[in-house]
Design a protein around this motif. Sequence first.
Motif, short mmCIF file in Angstrom:
data_model
loop_
_atom_site.label_atom_id
_atom_site.label_comp_id
_atom_site.label_asym_id
_atom_site.label_seq_id
_atom_site.Cartn_x
_atom_site.Cartn_y
_atom_site.Cartn_z
N GLN A 211 -3.73 -31.45 -18.87
CA GLN A 211 -2.94 -33.26 -19.11
C GLN A 211 -1.82 -33.21 -19.94
OE1 GLN A 211 -5.37 -35.41 -21.68
NE2 GLN A 211 -4.71 -37.44 -20.84
N ASP A 212 -1.14 -33.99 -19.13
CA ASP A 212 0.51 -33.85 -19.79
C ASP A 212 0.57 -34.93 -20.43
OD1 ASP A 212 3.24 -33.22 -20.44
OD2 ASP A 212 4.55 -33.53 -18.00
N HIS A 213 1.57 -34.83 -21.34
CA HIS A 213 1.40 -36.45 -21.97
C HIS A 213 3.68 -36.98 -22.13
CE1 HIS A 213 -1.51 -34.76 -23.76
NE2 HIS A 213 -1.87 -35.53 -24.57
N THR A 225 9.40 -38.28 -20.80
CA THR A 225 9.87 -37.29 -20.76
C THR A 225 9.76 -35.93 -19.99
OG1 THR A 225 8.76 -35.86 -21.99
CG2 THR A 225 10.06 -37.22 -23.44
N GLY A 226 10.43 -34.77 -20.42
CA GLY A 226 9.52 -33.73 -19.50
C GLY A 226 8.14 -33.71 -19.41
N GLY A 227 8.09 -33.70 -21.00
CA GLY A 227 6.48 -33.63 -21.00
C GLY A 227 6.66 -33.32 -22.73
N LEU A 268 1.66 -25.01 -5.38
CA LEU A 268 1.19 -26.52 -5.30
C LEU A 268 0.82 -27.68 -6.50
CD1 LEU A 268 2.21 -28.97 -3.14
CD2 LEU A 268 -0.10 -28.88 -1.84
N TYR A 269 1.61 -28.53 -6.33
CA TYR A 269 1.35 -28.90 -7.87
C TYR A 269 0.31 -30.65 -7.53
CZ TYR A 269 2.35 -32.28 -12.27
OH TYR A 269 2.54 -32.81 -13.46
N PHE A 270 -0.71 -30.85 -7.66
CA PHE A 270 -1.50 -32.11 -7.60
C PHE A 270 -1.37 -33.11 -8.23
CE2 PHE A 270 -2.89 -29.06 -4.37
CZ PHE A 270 -2.66 -29.47 -3.35
N CYS A 286 6.43 -28.86 -5.78
CA CYS A 286 6.25 -28.14 -4.86
C CYS A 286 6.60 -26.28 -5.97
CB CYS A 286 7.83 -27.48 -3.76
SG CYS A 286 8.82 -27.94 -4.55
N ARG A 287 5.86 -26.77 -6.85
CA ARG A 287 6.30 -25.68 -8.26
C ARG A 287 5.78 -25.71 -9.28
NH1 ARG A 287 7.84 -28.86 -12.27
NH2 ARG A 287 8.36 -30.53 -10.95
N PHE A 288 5.20 -24.84 -9.97
CA PHE A 288 4.32 -24.51 -11.48
C PHE A 288 4.65 -25.94 -12.34
CE2 PHE A 288 3.89 -20.68 -10.45
CZ PHE A 288 2.27 -20.83 -11.16
N GLY A 289 4.41 -26.86 -12.61
CA GLY A 289 4.26 -27.84 -13.88
C GLY A 289 4.81 -27.21 -15.01
N ASP A 290 5.58 -28.50 -15.95
CA ASP A 290 6.11 -27.61 -16.97
C ASP A 290 5.66 -29.28 -18.18
OD1 ASP A 290 7.34 -27.56 -19.92
OD2 ASP A 290 9.41 -26.04 -18.01
N PRO A 291 5.16 -29.07 -19.48
CA PRO A 291 4.53 -27.63 -19.63
C PRO A 291 3.03 -28.06 -19.40
CG PRO A 291 4.44 -29.94 -21.21
CD PRO A 291 4.70 -30.38 -20.01
N GLU A 292 2.85 -27.97 -18.08
CA GLU A 292 1.48 -27.88 -17.51
C GLU A 292 1.16 -25.69 -17.86
OE1 GLU A 292 2.62 -29.86 -16.39
OE2 GLU A 292 1.47 -31.39 -15.78
N1 GLY Z 1 5.08 -31.85 -16.31
C1 GLY Z 1 4.95 -32.67 -14.87
C2 GLY Z 1 6.18 -31.69 -14.00
O1 GLY Z 1 6.83 -30.78 -14.31
O2 GLY Z 1 6.80 -31.90 -13.12
#
Ligand code: GLY
Length: 423
Positions: A211-213, A225-227, A268-270, A286-292
């Motif tokens: 879970q992102d914030h 924000t970007g997270g 693949l990020y859902f 199409c990539r890893f999430g940041d900051p997931e």
């Molecule tokens: N945390 C969301 C993203 O990477 O797009």
Amino acid sequence: MKIMVVGGGGREHAIIKSLAKNPKAEAIYALPGNGGIASDAECVDIKATDIEGIVEFAKAKAIDYAVVAPDDPLAMGAVDALNALGIRAFGPDKKAAVIEASKIFSKNLMKKYGIPTAAYEVFEEPKAALEYLKTSPIPVVIKADGLALGKGVVIAETREEAEAAVHSMMEDRKFGDSGTKIVIEEFLTGPEVSVLSFTDGRTVVPMVSSQDHKRALDGDKGLNTGGMGTVAPNPYYTEEVAERCMKEIFLPTIEAMNAEGRTFRGCLYFGLVITADGPKVIEYNCRFGDPETQVVLPLLESDLLEIMEAVTDGRLSEVPVKFADKCACCVVIASGGYPGSYEKGCEITMGEMDENTEVFVAGAALQDDVLKTSGGRVMGVTSVAPTLAEAIDAAYENVKKISFEKAYYRTDIGKRALEAERN
Ligand code: GLY
Ligand code: AMP
């Protein structure tokens, strides 16, 4: 093996630290990396979007394996360019990266293949969009078609806000060509879940949920924000939801991309919302999430390099992908003022982190061997513990050991997840 990781944020730092655990990784280069990544990889001053520079470096250094982490180089065809030289690379090719690079493509894909998502309309003319908004339900979501650094989405609570978003995207061209075409879609209500997955186009293996914030301030207030922090696993992602996602979303998406001649290999990020009618997709990345990534990879017990190579070679079903039965919390420390304007160049001091805690650096640079702030999100502190409550406490205890002028972080990362756990 000589490995190259394209990118220079907290996500890339987490990827590099995981890759480094494999003894086969004799050298890791980061392009461009950052002042914190420099402790774990050799940073090379080549921008992530400089495809020519990346390819030349890979050739000159005889790189054996590349990981392209950010969306821009993937959408620009970095993996295609590396493959053309015979260099194996993790990440989708340009044709498959379009699943993130064009919202219109991804919405049409979901409609064509019956994958649950918010109802939507595509507009190429501001006039038609404004006409549509006169009678659309409110709140309504306006999205620029192309990549816009995660800022091309407006959740409009009023008709005026919605109209203003159309004007700024389509007429004032706030996001350049990314906003020439827009998607207007239904606002979905329900908890959000991020699920990153490995896929080689045949097998899809979801990673631990997170879970992102996204909002800047406590209580999910303030600007997007970007997270600002993440937790994993996400308590809303129950076994029942996971089963539905696999059947109704994950597998159909992989098959849809194959049917379109755009086989997706990579992460693949859902981005999902668990609505009253079940899980629906709000976005694909199409990539890893940041900051997931900063909470997901610290929980990975299997070998990341081995998994990535299996994805590239189309034999993902043959390798183990196992996550620890633990929890992780990442708290992002930002420069005061972010996501608006903020100061750079503030000296960072750091005490020793506890065991089970790692620091992933995003926006910091080394100046004469002194680590100084250089970006909005400066670093993420991730702690792993048996329970979510313990992981959150540990992350905040360790955050206190880091200081720089006007440092800012949210104090409620994981609060909602804890509440959900109790219910
Ligand atoms: N945390 C969301 C993203 O990477 O797009
Ligand atoms: P995106 O840039 O697509 O990740 O969207 C940013 C954020 O906007 C998401 O994480 C959601 O919080 C929110 N969002 C996007 N689309 C919708 C939607 N249809 N309904 C509700 N929230 C949405």
